[in-house]
Design an enzyme around this catalytic site. Structure first.
Site, PDB file in Angstrom:
ATOM      1  N   ASP A 126       0.836  -1.196   0.000  1.00  0.00           N
ATOM      2  CA  ASP A 126       0.000   0.000   0.000  1.00  0.00           C
ATOM      3  C   ASP A 126       0.873   1.248   0.000  1.00  0.00           C
ATOM      4  O   ASP A 126       1.690   1.438   0.902  1.00  0.00           O
ATOM      5  CB  ASP A 126      -0.911  -0.009   1.234  1.00  0.00           C
ATOM      6  N   HIS A 133      -3.603  13.893   0.804  1.00  0.00           N
ATOM      7  CA  HIS A 133      -3.854  12.962   1.912  1.00  0.00           C
ATOM      8  C   HIS A 133      -2.689  12.948   2.902  1.00  0.00           C
ATOM      9  O   HIS A 133      -2.885  13.035   4.115  1.00  0.00           O
ATOM     10  CB  HIS A 133      -4.100  11.550   1.368  1.00  0.00           C
ATOM     11  N   GLU A 201      -9.112   4.147  -2.625  1.00  0.00           N
ATOM     12  CA  GLU A 201      -7.867   3.901  -3.352  1.00  0.00           C
ATOM     13  C   GLU A 201      -8.158   3.182  -4.670  1.00  0.00           C
ATOM     14  O   GLU A 201      -9.231   2.618  -4.853  1.00  0.00           O
ATOM     15  CB  GLU A 201      -6.906   3.024  -2.513  1.00  0.00           C
ATOM     16  N   ASP A 233      -9.337   0.392   1.574  1.00  0.00           N
ATOM     17  CA  ASP A 233      -8.393  -0.039   2.614  1.00  0.00           C
ATOM     18  C   ASP A 233      -8.987   0.335   3.980  1.00  0.00           C
ATOM     19  O   ASP A 233      -8.582   1.319   4.598  1.00  0.00           O
ATOM     20  CB  ASP A 233      -7.058   0.654   2.369  1.00  0.00           C
ATOM     21  N   TYR A 244       1.116   2.573  15.540  1.00  0.00           N
ATOM     22  CA  TYR A 244       1.845   2.759  14.284  1.00  0.00           C
ATOM     23  C   TYR A 244       3.294   3.208  14.418  1.00  0.00           C
ATOM     24  O   TYR A 244       4.070   3.098  13.464  1.00  0.00           O
ATOM     25  CB  TYR A 244       1.065   3.676  13.339  1.00  0.00           C
ATOM     26  N   LYS A 253      -5.081  -2.194   9.925  1.00  0.00           N
ATOM     27  CA  LYS A 253      -5.309  -2.316   8.483  1.00  0.00           C
ATOM     28  C   LYS A 253      -5.519  -3.761   8.042  1.00  0.00           C
ATOM     29  O   LYS A 253      -6.158  -3.997   7.017  1.00  0.00           O
ATOM     30  CB  LYS A 253      -4.088  -1.777   7.723  1.00  0.00           C
ATOM     31  N   THR A 349      -4.628   6.396  -0.024  1.00  0.00           N
ATOM     32  CA  THR A 349      -5.866   7.186  -0.029  1.00  0.00           C
ATOM     33  C   THR A 349      -5.781   8.338  -1.021  1.00  0.00           C
ATOM     34  O   THR A 349      -4.792   9.078  -1.040  1.00  0.00           O
ATOM     35  CB  THR A 349      -6.111   7.746   1.379  1.00  0.00           C
TER      36      THR A 349
HETATM   37 CA    CA Z   1      -4.180   2.872   2.685  1.00  0.00          CA
END
Ligand code: CA
Length: 415
Positions: A126, A133, A201, A233, A244, A253, A349
């Site tokens: 990804d 974004h 996406e 996603d 994260y 995710k 995104t």
């Molecule tokens: Ca994504």
């Protein structure tokens, strides 16, 4: 070009499209398929009737399969001819248009078939290629003054995702559970996410295997791309915020991502090629491209609450992407990482510049602070159980329309 199959003027599945998917026909028989208007065509049976006998490089009935992988692996020189062959067969006055037996056996109404995952996804990556974004998220999660990190304009940032949980449009999305860290509490808590989000996406699918150590250059990249799908996603923002750092998203995710059932080939998207945003500072040589490498594709997101009516919550366009697919693939492989047939590379995104063109609720509602108002007055900061989220995409130019249909998912309560 006019087909002998009738379809409305605004159909995504015009004679100019000829996408590929995998369908269940007659409740039990699975085969590769194409779609025109609301008619789904069984390509395996069409092959058995001899309609592909003159296609060089197509020795076996690759359509008689549970995925498109075998077809895709034939490579562009062959799949391009197969697509053009199907297009010519669907034209008014073609041999097939007069062959009642083949039409009876190979043509089905959309409501008579069920679509399956079009490809076995070998690997999924990804990207994070929309500058709007990345800027919005940088402001919301980190530092409004330094929203973009220093590397962002020098390389297409990405992470390796989870292939096993990519699901076909229509699959219910089970609200994920995980650790979150509420601001007012000293320790993390466990439970269903309270901030379930989507990410608008597009993803591209790879048609070749390469050896470890080999790279795919920006010039070669598009030859390795079979086609594109819409990609949602799904993301759990509260889980993401806690987990994260430093290695990126994980459980926020990997619980599910949804794709649209029809793979639209790069050939079908040719009419919509367009210039990319200017890249400043100049990129390194291995990322330099020439010609039009972006695509003018309209995108929209719709939300339908339980027993409610649909509201369009975002409209944007794929052409705003800062990094192109060719650059993404070149960067992904510049270190010698091998690619495989069926690999899926998602754009990240896609957000526009205006507040009604953002590709996630995180951005549309400013992290939940400015909820959306739905038709019946309900508010949404993030997704509620039984909400249905739909994404659509299409190109339209000089009377030619080619689209993806939609990718849909309904949220169901946590298990
Ligand atoms: Ca994504």
């Amino acid at each position: 070009m006019k087909s002998f199959i009738d379809y409305p003027e605004n159909s995504d599945f015009s004679i100019h499209n000829i996408p590929f998917g995998v369908a269940v026909f007659d409740k039990e028989y699975i085969a590769c398929a194409t779609r025109i208007g609301d008619i789904v065509v069984d390509l395996a049976t069409l092959y058995d009737f001899g309609y592909f006998n003159d296609v060089d490089g197509l020795q076996d009935n690759v359509f008689e399969a549970y995925t498109l992988n075998e077809l895709i692996e034939l490579g562009k020189p062959v799949t391009r001819i197969i697509r053009e062959k199907i297009q010519s067969l669907l034209l008014e006055g073609s041999l097939l248009s007069k062959d009642e037996k083949s039409i009876e056996d190979c043509f089905f109404n959309l409501d008579e078939v069920k679509m399956l995952m079009p490809v076995h996804v070998a690997n999924y990556t990804d990207f994070y290629s929309s500058i709007e974004h990345a800027t919005n998220v940088g402001k919301l999660f980190r530092d409004p003054e330094n929203a973009l990190l220093p590397n962002w304009k020098h390389l297409p940032v990405a992470y390796h995702g989870r292939a096993s949980s990519i699901v076909i449009s229509g699959t219910e999305i089970i609200r994920p559970k995980g650790q979150t860290k509420p601001k007012d509490q000293p320790s993390p808590v466990f439970g269903p996410t309270k901030q379930l989000d989507f990410e608008l996406e597009l993803g591209f699918i790879i048609n070749k295997n390469t050896e470890l150590g080999d790279s795919v250059s920006v010039e070669q990249a598009e030859d390795a791309i079979f086609g594109l799908v819409l990609f949602n996603d799904w993301s759990a923002r509260d889980i993401q915020a806690w987990e994260y750092v430093p290695l990126g998203p994980f459980l926020a995710k990997n619980f599910a991502s949804s794709i649209s059932p029809w793979v639209v080939t790069l050939e079908a998207l040719e009419p919509f090629r367009t210039d990319s945003p200017k890249q400043d500072p100049e990129v390194l040589d291995y990322l330099k491209t020439t010609g039009k490498k972006n695509f003018d594709l309209n995108l929209e997101v719709a939300l339908t609450p339980d027993k409610g009516t649909e509201v369009i919550i975002s409209k944007t366009n794929f052409k705003t992407m800062y990094w192109t697919m060719a650059q993404q693939l070149a960067h992904h492989t510049v270190n010698g990482c091998n690619i495989e047939v069926g690999d899926l590379y998602a754009s990240g995104t896609i957000s526009g510049t205006s507040s009604d063109s953002f590709g996630s609720l995180l951005e549309l509602t400013y992290k939940g602070e400015k909820p959306l108002i739905l038709n019946d007055g309900q508010k949404r900061d993030f997704l509620s159980d039984h909400d249905t989220l739909s994404m659509r995409g299409w190109g339209e130019k000089d009377g030619v329309r080619v689209g993806f249909g939609e990718v849909v998912g309904t949220i169901v309560p946590a298990k």
